[in-house]
Design an enzyme around this catalytic site. Structure first.
Site, mmCIF file in Angstrom:
data_model
loop_
_atom_site.group_PDB
_atom_site.id
_atom_site.type_symbol
_atom_site.label_atom_id
_atom_site.label_comp_id
_atom_site.label_asym_id
_atom_site.label_seq_id
_atom_site.Cartn_x
_atom_site.Cartn_y
_atom_site.Cartn_z
ATOM 1 N N SER A 138 0.842 -1.210 0.000
ATOM 2 C CA SER A 138 0.000 0.000 0.000
ATOM 3 C C SER A 138 0.871 1.251 0.000
ATOM 4 O O SER A 138 2.007 1.215 0.514
ATOM 5 C CB SER A 138 -0.878 0.025 1.256
ATOM 6 O OG SER A 138 -1.558 1.260 1.359
ATOM 7 N N TYR A 151 -1.140 -0.636 10.677
ATOM 8 C CA TYR A 151 -1.397 -0.919 9.261
ATOM 9 C C TYR A 151 -0.230 -0.426 8.413
ATOM 10 O O TYR A 151 0.298 -1.156 7.561
ATOM 11 C CB TYR A 151 -2.707 -0.257 8.821
ATOM 12 C CG TYR A 151 -3.061 -0.521 7.371
ATOM 13 C CD1 TYR A 151 -3.601 -1.745 6.977
ATOM 14 C CD2 TYR A 151 -2.841 0.453 6.386
ATOM 15 C CE1 TYR A 151 -3.912 -1.990 5.636
ATOM 16 C CE2 TYR A 151 -3.147 0.210 5.057
ATOM 17 C CZ TYR A 151 -3.686 -1.016 4.683
ATOM 18 O OH TYR A 151 -3.986 -1.251 3.356
HETATM 19 N N1 LIG Z 1 -8.945 -0.502 -0.497
HETATM 20 C C1 LIG Z 1 -7.881 0.269 -0.506
HETATM 21 O O1 LIG Z 1 -7.975 1.509 -0.642
HETATM 22 C C2 LIG Z 1 -6.509 -0.339 -0.396
HETATM 23 C C3 LIG Z 1 -5.403 0.501 -0.604
HETATM 24 C C4 LIG Z 1 -4.119 -0.035 -0.505
HETATM 25 C C5 LIG Z 1 -3.954 -1.385 -0.217
HETATM 26 N N2 LIG Z 1 -5.050 -2.171 -0.014
HETATM 27 C C6 LIG Z 1 -4.815 -3.587 0.297
HETATM 28 O O2 LIG Z 1 -5.524 -4.389 -0.612
HETATM 29 C C7 LIG Z 1 -5.768 -5.674 -0.018
HETATM 30 C C8 LIG Z 1 -7.220 -6.046 -0.243
HETATM 31 O O3 LIG Z 1 -8.044 -5.175 0.530
HETATM 32 P P1 LIG Z 1 -9.441 -4.646 0.005
HETATM 33 O O4 LIG Z 1 -9.362 -3.178 -0.072
HETATM 34 O O5 LIG Z 1 -9.864 -5.420 -1.182
HETATM 35 O O6 LIG Z 1 -10.367 -4.972 1.270
HETATM 36 P P2 LIG Z 1 -11.448 -6.105 1.574
HETATM 37 O O7 LIG Z 1 -12.549 -6.053 0.578
HETATM 38 O O8 LIG Z 1 -11.769 -5.933 3.004
HETATM 39 O O9 LIG Z 1 -10.647 -7.471 1.323
HETATM 40 C C9 LIG Z 1 -9.808 -8.041 2.272
HETATM 41 C C10 LIG Z 1 -9.619 -9.507 1.909
HETATM 42 O O10 LIG Z 1 -8.708 -10.066 2.852
HETATM 43 C C11 LIG Z 1 -9.273 -11.248 3.364
HETATM 44 N N3 LIG Z 1 -8.838 -11.498 4.736
HETATM 45 C C12 LIG Z 1 -8.824 -10.625 5.774
HETATM 46 N N4 LIG Z 1 -8.419 -11.248 6.888
HETATM 47 C C13 LIG Z 1 -8.174 -12.542 6.538
HETATM 48 C C14 LIG Z 1 -7.747 -13.687 7.254
HETATM 49 N N5 LIG Z 1 -7.492 -13.649 8.582
HETATM 50 N N6 LIG Z 1 -7.619 -14.851 6.582
HETATM 51 C C15 LIG Z 1 -7.882 -14.923 5.251
HETATM 52 N N7 LIG Z 1 -8.281 -13.873 4.515
HETATM 53 C C16 LIG Z 1 -8.435 -12.696 5.165
HETATM 54 C C17 LIG Z 1 -10.788 -11.015 3.327
HETATM 55 O O11 LIG Z 1 -11.481 -12.249 3.307
HETATM 56 P P3 LIG Z 1 -12.322 -12.868 4.544
HETATM 57 O O12 LIG Z 1 -12.844 -11.749 5.370
HETATM 58 O O13 LIG Z 1 -13.381 -13.667 3.842
HETATM 59 O O14 LIG Z 1 -11.355 -13.744 5.262
HETATM 60 C C18 LIG Z 1 -10.912 -10.296 1.998
HETATM 61 O O15 LIG Z 1 -10.981 -11.252 0.950
HETATM 62 C C19 LIG Z 1 -5.390 -5.523 1.470
HETATM 63 O O16 LIG Z 1 -4.114 -6.070 1.676
HETATM 64 C C20 LIG Z 1 -5.329 -4.018 1.673
HETATM 65 O O17 LIG Z 1 -4.447 -3.674 2.699
HETATM 66 C C21 LIG Z 1 -6.314 -1.684 -0.101
#
Ligand SMILES: NC(=O)c1ccc[n+]([C@@H]2O[C@H](COP(=O)([O-])OP(=O)(O)OC[C@H]3O[C@@H](n4cnc5c(N)ncnc54)[C@H](OP(=O)(O)O)[C@@H]3O)[C@@H](O)[C@H]2O)c1
Length: 247
Positions: A138, A151
């Site tokens: 990120s 984070y």
């Molecule tokens: N959205 C943004 O603006 C943004 C920006 C920079 C980076 N990111 C990164 O992008 C990645 C995806 O995030 P997102 O934005 O798509 O959010 P999200 O929709 O909340 O997705 C998070 C994913 O991680 C999985 N997860 C969380 N805890 C877990 C665990 N203990 N075991 C297995 N799976 C787990 C969740 O699945 P379950 O809950 O089903 O387990 C879900 O599939 C993350 O690493 C986040 O830090 C996001």
């Protein structure tokens, strides 16, 4: 340009990981979707098509379970070309919140889970002398902002780990890609105050840009690319000034 026939997405039940699984399938891959929520994974498999996608229910905190599950998935897929670690969490942190248990859980999901999954992939790819490892880090890891200390730390550490993997594995013909998304409209951002002048992109756009960067063999990619110059500017702000800014 590389293409992937068999891929694992860890954190594939929603947001960026789900969009990546869909885009990988659209580009011709067989995809293994890994996450905790069985119902969300099953819906995703139905949308993508059971002939292209399989669900594996797993909590990345269960690190001891990873070696056997990794073996099972690579056996089911008949090999492996790419793995994406997208699992992540960013719980709300109050301005005066200092919660060690919550911080440890963030490190567990965002960093230790990545070690467990990507070490397995690294060992396999080092042996087979091919493969791509993609880590979703990120922009938050580029600077210690006030907002979410654990984070930001997890993402800074993930970025460093991925760089080290890249340096180890390049001589074995393995590609390691660090993705630094800016704001992507997913559940992770629920409740976040986002300045109106900063771009927020949908997950399907993020997925396309991530795979384009990886398939071109980019080492590090900001998504969208405009975050590259934005973060160069943010990194250049002197510490004394940075601590006075509410960013
Ligand atoms: N959205 C943004 O603006 C943004 C920006 C920079 C980076 N990111 C990164 O992008 C990645 C995806 O995030 P997102 O934005 O798509 O959010 P999200 O929709 O909340 O997705 C998070 C994913 O991680 C999985 N997860 C969380 N805890 C877990 C665990 N203990 N075991 C297995 N799976 C787990 C969740 O699945 P379950 O809950 O089903 O387990 C879900 O599939 C993350 O690493 C986040 O830090 C996001």
């Amino acid at each position: 340009m590389t293409s992937y026939q068999r891929a694992i997405v860890v954190g594939a039940s929603s947001g960026i990981g789900l969009a990546l699984a869909e885009e990988l399938a659209r580009r011709g891959a067989q995809v293994a979707l890994v996450a905790r929520r069985a119902d969300a994974l099953e819906r995703a498999v139905q949308v993508i098509g059971p002939e292209r996608a399989r669900a594996y229910v797993h909590d990345v905190a269960q690190r001891d379970a990873v070696p056997a599950l990794f073996q099972q998935i690579t056996h089911d897929l008949g090999g492996l070309d790419a793995i994406i670690y997208a699992a992540g969490s960013m719980p709300h942190t109050a301005p005066d919140g200092y919660d060690t248990a919550q911080d440890a859980a963030v490190i567990e999901t965002n960093l230790l889970g990545a070690f467990a999954w990507l070490n397995e992939a690294a060992a396999r790819f080092a042996h087979t002398r091919q493969g791509t490892i993609i880590g979703i880090s990120s922009v938050a890891g580029d600077r210690g902002r006030r907002g979410n200390p654990a984070y930001a730390t997890s993402k800074a550490a993930l970025t460093t780990y991925l760089e080290a993997l890249r340096n180890r594995l390049a001589v074995r013909g393995v590609t390691v890609v660090t993705i630094k998304p800016g704001y992507v409209a997913t559940d992770l951002l629920a409740g976040e105050q986002i300045p109106r002048f900063l771009p927020v992109i949908p997950p399907d756009q993020a997925a396309r840009e991530i795979l384009d960067a990886a398939m071109k063999g980019q080492a590090v990619a900001y998504v969208p690319a405009v975050w590259g110059p934005i973060m160069r500017l943010v990194r250049a702000i002197p510490s004394r000034l940075f601590r006075r800014l509410n960013i």
